[in-house]
Design a protein around this motif. Structure first.
Motif, short mmCIF file in Angstrom:
data_model
loop_
_atom_site.label_atom_id
_atom_site.label_comp_id
_atom_site.label_asym_id
_atom_site.label_seq_id
_atom_site.Cartn_x
_atom_site.Cartn_y
_atom_site.Cartn_z
N SER A 91 0.79 -1.35 0.04
CA SER A 91 -0.01 -0.15 0.01
C SER A 91 0.92 1.29 -0.05
O SER A 91 0.40 2.27 -0.55
N GLU A 92 2.02 1.13 0.67
CA GLU A 92 3.15 2.23 0.59
C GLU A 92 4.38 1.70 0.51
O GLU A 92 4.62 0.77 1.08
N LEU A 93 5.24 2.71 0.19
CA LEU A 93 6.55 2.38 0.07
C LEU A 93 7.18 3.64 0.73
O LEU A 93 7.13 4.78 0.77
N VAL A 94 8.24 3.12 1.81
CA VAL A 94 8.72 4.29 2.70
C VAL A 94 10.33 4.28 2.43
O VAL A 94 11.02 3.13 2.28
N LEU A 95 10.54 5.66 2.13
CA LEU A 95 12.21 5.87 1.46
C LEU A 95 12.69 6.94 2.34
O LEU A 95 12.16 8.08 2.62
N ASP A 96 13.84 6.55 3.26
CA ASP A 96 14.49 7.53 4.01
C ASP A 96 15.05 8.48 3.35
O ASP A 96 15.85 8.27 2.19
N ALA A 97 15.08 9.80 3.54
CA ALA A 97 15.39 10.86 2.97
C ALA A 97 16.04 11.96 3.80
O ALA A 97 15.67 12.30 4.73
N ALA A 98 17.41 12.38 3.28
CA ALA A 98 17.87 13.56 4.14
C ALA A 98 17.15 14.86 3.75
O ALA A 98 17.11 15.76 4.68
N ASP A 99 16.41 15.02 2.62
CA ASP A 99 15.66 16.05 2.10
C ASP A 99 14.41 15.60 1.74
O ASP A 99 14.16 15.78 0.35
N PRO A 100 13.31 15.30 2.35
CA PRO A 100 12.03 14.80 1.84
C PRO A 100 11.49 15.54 0.73
O PRO A 100 10.92 14.92 -0.07
N GLU A 101 11.49 17.10 0.99
CA GLU A 101 10.87 17.89 -0.01
C GLU A 101 11.48 17.68 -1.29
O GLU A 101 10.77 17.70 -2.41
N ARG A 102 12.74 17.70 -1.47
CA ARG A 102 13.42 17.74 -2.68
C ARG A 102 13.19 16.12 -3.50
O ARG A 102 12.75 15.99 -4.34
N LEU A 103 13.23 14.97 -2.68
CA LEU A 103 12.69 13.91 -3.20
C LEU A 103 11.20 13.99 -3.72
O LEU A 103 10.95 13.09 -4.44
#
Length: 127
Positions: free
Chosen positions: A6-18
């Motif tokens: 239902s969802e994929l979670v991706l860790d991000a240093a800059d969630p806005e950019r990704l």
């Protein structure tokens, strides 16, 4: 009944950019933001629980591991692979070498934070 993603979670240093990058790549829209800085994006008009999984960009300060054990594969929906490759590169993707031979039918790319993904040759319909 089986489970489905239902969802994929991706860790991000800059969630806005990704979130901006992956929204452009997938044609997704922002669905919500959490107090912890996470941003969820998904298909317009359906969102969480729809026919395609949503993507949660989760803020982290942990260093990225050398190679992810999971990567995304994407396929163009309305253009050939070469045109889609050019579009993805213009959005900020970059070509990377993970040991491919050069004979593959797919392209190995990285998003702006270096997360690997592949652009497949096969074109798929819009869900």
């Amino acid at each position: 009944m089986a489970c489905r993603i239902s969802e994929l979670v991706l860790d991000a240093a800059d969630p806005e950019r990704l979130a901006v990058f992956w929204s452009e790549v997938l044609g997704y829209v922002e669905l919500g933001r959490e107090e912890d800085g996470s941003i969820e994006i998904g298909p317009p008009g359906t969102g969480f629980g729809g026919p395609q999984p949503t993507l949660v960009l989760s803020l982290t300060t942990d260093p990225r591991p050398a190679k992810l054990r999971l990567h995304l594969d994407v396929s163009a929906t309305d253009r050939d692979q070469d045109a889609e490759l050019e579009r993805l590169l213009a959005l900020g993707a970059r070509r990377i070498d993970v040991g491919q031979t050069g004979e593959e039918s797919w392209h190995v790319l990285a998003d702006p934070e270096g997360n690997e993904f592949c652009l497949l040759r096969a074109r798929v319909g819009v869900v």
